[in-house]
Design an enzyme around this catalytic site. Structure first.
Site, PDB file in Angstrom:
ATOM      1  N   SER A  83      -8.040  90.302  30.546  1.00 28.24           N
ATOM      2  CA  SER A  83      -8.480  91.272  31.532  1.00 28.24           C
ATOM      3  C   SER A  83      -7.503  91.448  32.691  1.00 28.24           C
ATOM      4  CB  SER A  83      -9.845  90.823  32.096  1.00 28.24           C
ATOM      5  OG  SER A  83      -9.728  89.548  32.701  1.00 28.24           O
ATOM      6  N   LYS A 125      -4.598  90.863  40.787  1.00 22.60           N
ATOM      7  CA  LYS A 125      -5.738  91.309  39.985  1.00 22.60           C
ATOM      8  C   LYS A 125      -6.943  91.563  40.884  1.00 22.60           C
ATOM      9  CE  LYS A 125      -8.448  89.716  35.957  1.00 22.60           C
ATOM     10  NZ  LYS A 125      -8.536  88.640  34.936  1.00 22.60           N
ATOM     11  N   SER A 162      -7.112  85.610  29.432  1.00 22.37           N
ATOM     12  CA  SER A 162      -6.826  86.855  30.149  1.00 22.37           C
ATOM     13  C   SER A 162      -5.487  86.892  30.862  1.00 22.37           C
ATOM     14  CB  SER A 162      -7.954  87.157  31.141  1.00 22.37           C
ATOM     15  OG  SER A 162      -9.139  87.473  30.449  1.00 22.37           O
TER      16      SER A 162
END
Length: 390
Positions: free
Chosen positions: A111, A34, A135
């Site tokens: 996210s 990420k 997330s």
């Protein structure tokens, strides 16, 4: 060179790939990362072009990433995230929305959207995300894979851009419970052996999501229950579940305001719909509400410490439903987000580990079933899951 990426899971604007050490327990495996994790000599994009343009290259690599590389895994590239990681949807107005491989007409969840899509689509063996308000857990549920939020503070968050530091945790995705455990063996600190002795079914959490979701998770619940000689059902909320959602949002929002407001004022970034309004809302939080909320969080944590009694796991739905459709109106997404927080806020407020298992299908789309363990039981929770869901 960016990886072959039919899912728009990987960042092209911050691409970096790194070889593993060549040996170790993760040798031969690939992972995505990420784009909130730092890599030495490279800029971290954090899902927003203004952030990328206003921050220098990182001086060092996040320790969690370095451990994976040292254990032999090869990093394929950085994966997309929502802007500043402040969303549960996975839609990014600047870089596009990663495709949900299990439900292409629906959002992937955020996210950690790119990481979830990359794993679900088989582009990498596993992927790192972060989980503040859900997330990792929510995109794992939406994309039909395993996902873990670790006990808060158990894995160092150095080299990771914070959203709300007292809630932020390292997390990861994998297609199998066994691989989840293999990654955990590298990232998690050594711990005394732990295995659950009791199972608690969160009756009120199942009631909150309604009978349709409960029905599709029934077989998964039965499978978990079959592993225990006796299980109990209990109401785990001490009042209205929405009150815990509100408590979480106030405390998270205040930390976000403190960390991000100066940069927003100085750099005037362009935010997409929903993200912009969320940051504006953090500036309206009443300090008196924050003062009241802090001890209430500790009350929630103490409640779950008693409820789990060091040897119990809690079973509950990961999400209130399957992934919303792409281009769902913003007000509908916000309403769904509020319902999701009633479930996701439990582990966040109490600082507990939670793993979501891909055990449900509704209308052809995945939905996860979650297990929450006592704080620090992460290794045992992963080992138990790998043993029973091979």
């Amino acid at each position: 060179m960016t990886p072959d990426d039919p899912l728009n899971a990987f960042c092209r604007h911050t691409h970096v790939a790194l070889p593993g050490s060549g040996s170790g327990p993760l040798a031969g495996l690939t992972f995505g990362l990420k784009d909130v994790y730092d890599i030495a000599g490279h800029r971290t994009g954090n899902g927003n072009p203004t952030w990328l343009d206003t921050h220098p290259p990182a001086e060092r690599t996040a320790s969690s990433v370095q451990r994976l590389l040292d254990a032999g895994a090869r990093m394929v590239g950085k994966t997309h995230t929502d802007e500043l990681a402040y969303s549960l949807n996975g839609e990014n107005v600047h870089y596009g929305t990663p495709v949900n491989p299990r439900a292409p007409q629906r959002i992937p969840g955020g996210s950690s959207s790119g990481s979830a899509a990359a794993v679900a689509g088989g582009l990498v063996d596993f992927a790192l995300g972060t989980d503040c308000g859900g997330s990792v857990r929510l995109p794992a549920s939406y994309c039909g894979i395993y996902g873990l939020r670790t006990s808060h503070g158990l894995i160092s968050a150095d080299g990771i851009i914070p959203l709300a530091a007292s809630f932020d945790t390292v997390g990861w995705f994998a297609p199998t419970a066994k691989l989840m455990q293999q990654v955990g063996d590298v990232l998690l600190p050594a711990a005394t052996p732990w295995a659950p002795a009791s199972l608690l079914i969160a009756a009120d959490a199942f009631a909150a999501v309604g009978p349709a979701v409960g029905d599709v998770l029934r077989a998964g619940v039965a499978r978990v229950k079959s592993c225990f000689p006796r299980t109990l059902e209990a109401n785990v909320y001490t009042g209205d579940p929405a009150a815990w959602s509100a408590l979480f949002r106030i405390l998270q929002g205040e930390e976000i305001r403190v960390f991000h407001s100066a940069w927003i004022d100085r750099c005037n970034p362009t935010f997409g719909p929903g993200i912009r309004e969320r940051f504006q809302w953090t500036r309206t939080i009443d300090p008196a509400d924050v003062t009241k909320a802090k001890p209430l969080r500790e009350t929630v944590a103490e409640h779950f410490a008693r409820l789990l009694c060091d040897d119990t796991i809690l079973c509950l739905p990961t999400a209130p439903g399957i992934a919303p459709k792409l281009e769902t109106p913003a007000d509908e997404l916000e309403a769904f987000r509020a319902r999701a927080f009633a479930l996701l806020s439990i582990a966040g407020l109490a600082r507990l580990p939670q793993i979501t298992l891909p055990l449900g299908i509704f209308d052809g789309c995945p939905i996860g079933l979650s297990l929450i363990g006592p704080r620090g039981s992460d290794r045992g929770l992963l080992a138990w899951t790998a043993a029973h869901f091979a």
